[in-house]
Design an enzyme around this catalytic site. Structure first.
Site, PDB file in Angstrom:
ATOM      1  N   GLU A 212       0.842  -1.215   0.000  1.00 53.44           N
ATOM      2  CA  GLU A 212       0.000   0.000   0.000  1.00 53.44           C
ATOM      3  C   GLU A 212       0.869   1.254   0.000  1.00 53.44           C
ATOM      4  O   GLU A 212       0.750   2.120   0.874  1.00 53.44           O
ATOM      5  CB  GLU A 212      -0.975  -0.009   1.183  1.00 53.44           C
ATOM      6  CG  GLU A 212      -1.963  -1.161   1.081  1.00 53.44           C
ATOM      7  CD  GLU A 212      -3.205  -1.036   1.956  1.00 53.44           C
ATOM      8  OE1 GLU A 212      -3.256  -0.147   2.828  1.00 53.44           O
ATOM      9  OE2 GLU A 212      -4.151  -1.833   1.749  1.00 53.44           O
ATOM     10  N   GLU A 333      -4.897  -8.738  -0.466  1.00 53.07           N
ATOM     11  CA  GLU A 333      -5.708  -8.452   0.727  1.00 53.07           C
ATOM     12  C   GLU A 333      -7.152  -8.364   0.278  1.00 53.07           C
ATOM     13  O   GLU A 333      -7.493  -7.530  -0.561  1.00 53.07           O
ATOM     14  CB  GLU A 333      -5.274  -7.145   1.398  1.00 53.07           C
ATOM     15  CG  GLU A 333      -3.946  -7.262   2.118  1.00 53.07           C
ATOM     16  CD  GLU A 333      -3.574  -6.025   2.937  1.00 53.07           C
ATOM     17  OE1 GLU A 333      -4.481  -5.309   3.415  1.00 53.07           O
ATOM     18  OE2 GLU A 333      -2.360  -5.787   3.083  1.00 53.07           O
TER      19      GLU A 333
HETATM   20  O1  AHR Z   1      -5.348  -5.864   6.849  1.00 53.71           O
HETATM   21  C1  AHR Z   1      -5.256  -4.714   7.603  1.00 53.71           C
HETATM   22  C2  AHR Z   1      -4.582  -3.574   6.865  1.00 53.71           C
HETATM   23  O2  AHR Z   1      -5.366  -3.232   5.767  1.00 53.71           O
HETATM   24  C3  AHR Z   1      -3.242  -3.857   6.260  1.00 53.71           C
HETATM   25  O3  AHR Z   1      -2.214  -3.716   7.176  1.00 53.71           O
HETATM   26  C4  AHR Z   1      -3.139  -2.832   5.190  1.00 53.71           C
HETATM   27  O4  AHR Z   1      -2.327  -3.245   4.121  1.00 53.71           O
HETATM   28  C5  AHR Z   1      -4.573  -2.589   4.778  1.00 53.71           C
HETATM   29  O5  AHR Z   1      -4.881  -1.262   4.742  1.00 53.71           O
END
Ligand code: AHR
Length: 529
Positions: A212, A333
């Site tokens: 990110e 994610e």
């Molecule tokens: O999964 C929780 C958080 O969500 C992670 O650390 C981040 O990459 C995303 O914003």
């Protein structure tokens, strides 16, 4: 004459009455069959036409130093009374081995871009402590580091996917980590590894170059990140036969410009994969994981289905620069994100998990399967005690969530051949809004068995399904179903089996055709031979 006239009139009246009756019957039959047709869901599975393999890495996981995912989740330490192997919980390893977890992404997330790996090697009592600024401001004692993570992966029989630090780390630091992990020669880092008790290199393949980086990973522009990626990636070397599969930190949800710039600047030769993060959430009002009504249920299904549009648009951009599909889309994610459970640390992201989460998982996995020509890896956030978890732990107790059961039911798709499907289904209506009620994917495994996974999103209505299996003479069908009485049913430590899969009996095979009635709010997996 007079009688003739009367007779003619009587016959005319009778004829017109008859015609009205006939017309009404025709109309009635028509309406009935129309309604019936409307209520029938049709699925065609082309069992002899698959080309693409569903990469098992689509069923991957993500575990961060966040809340009780690592500490208390996997790691209890060697001196714990909780049964463990070198500090790693045996119950958790056993549960995850059952679902064939193919890869595990670590150490973050946002934590990755603040993690300095050298703090997590060497004697545990000498490792420096740090503050986990992202997640609750708690003290991180670094007792779970590189060796512990790779021991965990070996116990699980899973591929490590490590995410390096671009945001606050250096090129040298990342380059040395790769050398420490993968070099079998004589070098400062491999010597250091040997000193710390590991002779043989681990041969880590999957390598994330930051996380990110548009946000917690450095607040960069895509242009700046693309340059940084190239700089960092250059010094992540291959050692021996091991080929590093480098994954560029990708877009947030619908940031299509991020994908466009990275594809253009890094080019398909410069990366193995490009990531994407998609959370099923309403960032402004996340809502409770368990206390919701039918509106809350519908909204989550709506947001969840939106992932198909988002993926397709990212894939269209990728196709423009990479028509040969060399670059993998890695959804590293994904999952639901609700309010934390009342009374728990807001920085620990602990939420319950209901049948609604199970259906969200089923839909995501179906959508990834169907795009396996481009999506080669995906990672649910996160495996234990955080966000859409598969496992909860509380001291010595462990609990499997509805999402765990979906992964267990769907594992049959791992490395199977995707089968093209055509689905025609009724609508799941809520007020003036509607969504397709069903969502499905199908595959053929190496032994020739066919599996169809299908979700009925509608919490009110069961769905009659007619399934045409083209290309085989099916002889045998069996099924398993995950469904519950209430829309918010979930498992707790006191009642751990409220939501669990059972044998699905409402399915028949007749002249090669499968018919079934899928219960409301359910996930079903059929096996056909
Ligand atoms: O999964 C929780 C958080 O969500 C992670 O650390 C981040 O990459 C995303 O914003």
């Amino acid at each position: 004459m007079y009688y003739n006239k009367i007779w003619r009139r009587v016959s005319l009246v009778m004829m017109s009455k008859c015609m009205v009756a006939v017309l009404s019957i025709v109309l009635f039959v028509g309406v009935v069959s129309l309604t019936a047709a409307e209520n029938v869901n049709k699925l065609i599975v082309n069992t002899d036409q698959g080309k693409e393999t569903i990469n098992r890495h689509i069923y991957g996981h993500f575990s961060e130093h966040l809340g009780h995912c690592i500490y208390g989740g996997y790691w209890v330490g060697e001196d714990s009374d909780i049964p463990n192997t070198r500090g790693i919980r045996n119950d958790v390893v056993e549960a995850l081995r059952k679902i064939n977890i193919p890869n595990l992404r670590w150490p973050g997330g946002c934590f990755a871009d603040e993690y300095h790996w050298m703090d997590g090697i060497g004697p545990r009592n000498k490792r420096p402590k740090m503050i986990n600024t992202h997640w609750g401001g708690v003290t991180e004692d670094n007792s779970f580091g590189t060796h512990e993570f790779l021991d965990l992966c070996e116990q699980l029989g899973t591929e490590p996917y490590i995410c390096g630090n671009v945001g606050s780390g250096t090129v040298e630091e990342m380059s040395k980590w790769v050398e420490y992990l993968n070099s079998d020669g004589i070098s400062p880092m491999s010597d250091e590894r040997r000193k710390n008790g590991r002779d043989k290199a681990w041969g880590v393949k999957y390598w994330g170059v930051g996380n990110e980086n548009w946000g917690c990973g450095g607040n960069m522009t895509p242009e700046f990140y693309a340059d940084q990626y190239k700089r960092f990636a250059t010094y992540c070397r291959n050692y021996g036969d091991n080929r590093l599969l480098k994954i560029a930190g990708g877009a947030n949800t619908d940031d299509y410009n991020w994908t466009e710039v990275l594809m253009k600047k890094i080019t398909p030769r410069g990366m193995w994969g490009l990531s994407l993060h998609y959370y099923t959430t309403n960032w402004w009002n996340k809502g409770s994981a368990t206390e919701y009504d039918k509106k809350g249920y519908f909204e989550v299904m709506d947001r969840c289905l939106n992932i198909s549009k988002v993926i397709d648009r990212h894939m269209t951009i990728m196709d423009k620069y990479d028509p040969e599909k060399r670059v993998a889309l890695v959804v590293d994610e994904w999952g639901t994100w609700f309010d934390v459970e009342p009374g728990t640390n807001p920085g620990f992201l602990f939420q319950q998990n209901t049948i609604r989460d199970a259906i969200v998982a089923g839909i995501h996995l179906n959508e990834f399967n169907k795009r396996c020509d481009r999506i080669k890896m995906a990672n649910i956030a996160q495996t234990i005690n955080v966000l859409q978890a598969l496992i909860f732990t509380k001291d010595e107790k462990m609990l499997l969530t509805p999402t765990y059961h979906v992964f267990e039911m769907y594992k049959v798709h791992q490395d199977a051949t995707l089968l093209p499907t055509e689905l025609q289904c009724t609508d799941y209506k809520f007020g003036d809004e509607k969504l397709p009620a069903l969502n499905a994917s199908a595959s053929r495994d190496k032994s020739g068995k066919i599996h169809i996974s299908i979700c009925n999103l509608d919490p009110n209505k069961s769905a009659k399904l007619d399934c045409e299996l083209r290309g085989i003479k099916a002889k045998k069908v069996s099924g398993r179903v995950l469904t519950t009485a209430a829309i918010n049913s979930h498992n707790t430590f006191d009642n751990p089996d409220v939501v669990h899969p059972t044998i699905f009996k409402d399915v028949k095979l007749k002249r090669g055709k499968l018919t079934a009635t899928l219960p409301a709010k359910s996930v079903v997996v059929f096996e056909i031979e």
